[in-house]
Design an enzyme around this catalytic site. Structure first.
Site, PDB file in Angstrom:
ATOM      1  N   ASN A 128       0.835  -1.201   0.000  1.00  0.00           N
ATOM      2  CA  ASN A 128       0.000   0.000   0.000  1.00  0.00           C
ATOM      3  C   ASN A 128       0.872   1.253   0.000  1.00  0.00           C
ATOM      4  O   ASN A 128       0.612   2.207  -0.734  1.00  0.00           O
ATOM      5  CB  ASN A 128      -0.914  -0.023   1.225  1.00  0.00           C
ATOM      6  CG  ASN A 128      -1.981   1.028   1.185  1.00  0.00           C
ATOM      7  OD1 ASN A 128      -2.704   1.151   0.208  1.00  0.00           O
ATOM      8  ND2 ASN A 128      -2.084   1.795   2.254  1.00  0.00           N
ATOM      9  N   VAL A 137      -5.662   5.437  -7.254  1.00  0.00           N
ATOM     10  CA  VAL A 137      -5.658   4.123  -6.601  1.00  0.00           C
ATOM     11  C   VAL A 137      -5.689   4.480  -5.115  1.00  0.00           C
ATOM     12  O   VAL A 137      -4.675   4.873  -4.551  1.00  0.00           O
ATOM     13  CB  VAL A 137      -4.410   3.295  -6.988  1.00  0.00           C
ATOM     14  CG1 VAL A 137      -4.389   1.985  -6.233  1.00  0.00           C
ATOM     15  CG2 VAL A 137      -4.377   3.041  -8.492  1.00  0.00           C
ATOM     16  N   PRO A 138      -6.865   4.395  -4.487  1.00  0.00           N
ATOM     17  CA  PRO A 138      -7.120   5.075  -3.212  1.00  0.00           C
ATOM     18  C   PRO A 138      -6.500   4.433  -1.964  1.00  0.00           C
ATOM     19  O   PRO A 138      -7.204   3.937  -1.081  1.00  0.00           O
ATOM     20  CB  PRO A 138      -8.641   5.087  -3.139  1.00  0.00           C
ATOM     21  CG  PRO A 138      -9.045   3.849  -3.875  1.00  0.00           C
ATOM     22  CD  PRO A 138      -8.045   3.718  -4.993  1.00  0.00           C
ATOM     23  N   CYS A 139      -5.193   4.507  -1.855  1.00  0.00           N
ATOM     24  CA  CYS A 139      -4.513   3.973  -0.678  1.00  0.00           C
ATOM     25  C   CYS A 139      -4.868   4.766   0.578  1.00  0.00           C
ATOM     26  O   CYS A 139      -4.697   4.265   1.689  1.00  0.00           O
ATOM     27  CB  CYS A 139      -3.010   3.904  -0.898  1.00  0.00           C
ATOM     28  SG  CYS A 139      -2.264   5.453  -1.424  1.00  0.00           S
ATOM     29  N   HIS A 140      -5.393   5.979   0.424  1.00  0.00           N
ATOM     30  CA  HIS A 140      -5.809   6.769   1.581  1.00  0.00           C
ATOM     31  C   HIS A 140      -7.015   6.156   2.291  1.00  0.00           C
ATOM     32  O   HIS A 140      -7.297   6.512   3.434  1.00  0.00           O
ATOM     33  CB  HIS A 140      -6.115   8.217   1.162  1.00  0.00           C
ATOM     34  CG  HIS A 140      -7.214   8.347   0.162  1.00  0.00           C
ATOM     35  ND1 HIS A 140      -6.996   8.191  -1.193  1.00  0.00           N
ATOM     36  CD2 HIS A 140      -8.536   8.619   0.321  1.00  0.00           C
ATOM     37  CE1 HIS A 140      -8.145   8.360  -1.827  1.00  0.00           C
ATOM     38  NE2 HIS A 140      -9.088   8.620  -0.932  1.00  0.00           N
TER      39      HIS A 140
END
Length: 172
Positions: A128, A137-140
């Site tokens: 991640n 690419v929503p790593c948050h």
């Protein structure tokens, strides 16, 4: 041919990177895991730099439009072609990230379980953190098992603001 551009956003300056016109990177100012400076032509002789890398806004029109719509709260799902460079495990983690719905979060353990490796939450966290296309690419959207905010390559304040944006509670 590799290209990049730099744009301003409500979350700071973003560097977008494309490989043959396909988005392969979105990096924030002070991001922990940025590509080496050579990626953007720094330290490369000018003659070689112009052939290998160049600043060019043209391949990024749709990405910029979608990012602006996302920041305005008008877009929930990005529909851009992406070229994710990483190990097979990293790419699997990044694909799982893309399945987390807008405004929701998942823990590292939940992602590991979804990948069929419930004991791999630490490896999921490492993958991640190496996500090359932040925000899109929503790593948050990944949090700790307790629900707490945990590491984010763009910094925890930025992660908090992105989550608030998606929850409709952002204060700009």
């Amino acid at each position: 041919m590799k290209q990049h551009t730099v744009i301003d956003s409500p979350y700071g300056t973003l560097t977008l990177v494309a490989d043959d016109g396909v988005l392969c990177g979105l990096y924030m100012t002070d991001q922990r895991h940025r590509p080496p400076q050579e990626t953007f032509g720094m330290g490369v002789p000018p003659r070689e730099r112009s052939r290998a890398w160049g600043r060019d806004d043209r391949p990024f029109g749709e990405a910029i439009d979608q990012l602006n719509a996302y920041f305005a709260g008008e877009l929930k799902d990005f529909t851009l072609p992406l070229r994710l460079h990483g190990t097979p495990f990293q790419r699997n983690v990044w694909e799982q990230l893309r399945k987390i719905p807008y405004g929701e979060t998942r823990s590292y353990g939940q992602l590991a379980t979804a990948l069929g490796s419930p004991g791999a939450s630490r490896a999921v966290g490492l993958a991640n953190g190496r996500n090359p296309i932040g925000i899109i690419v929503p790593c948050h959207r990944v949090i700790g098992a307790s629900g707490s905010l945990t590491g984010y390559g763009g910094g925890l304040p930025r992660k908090q603001r992105l989550l608030e944006l998606e929850r409709g509670t952002a204060l700009f």
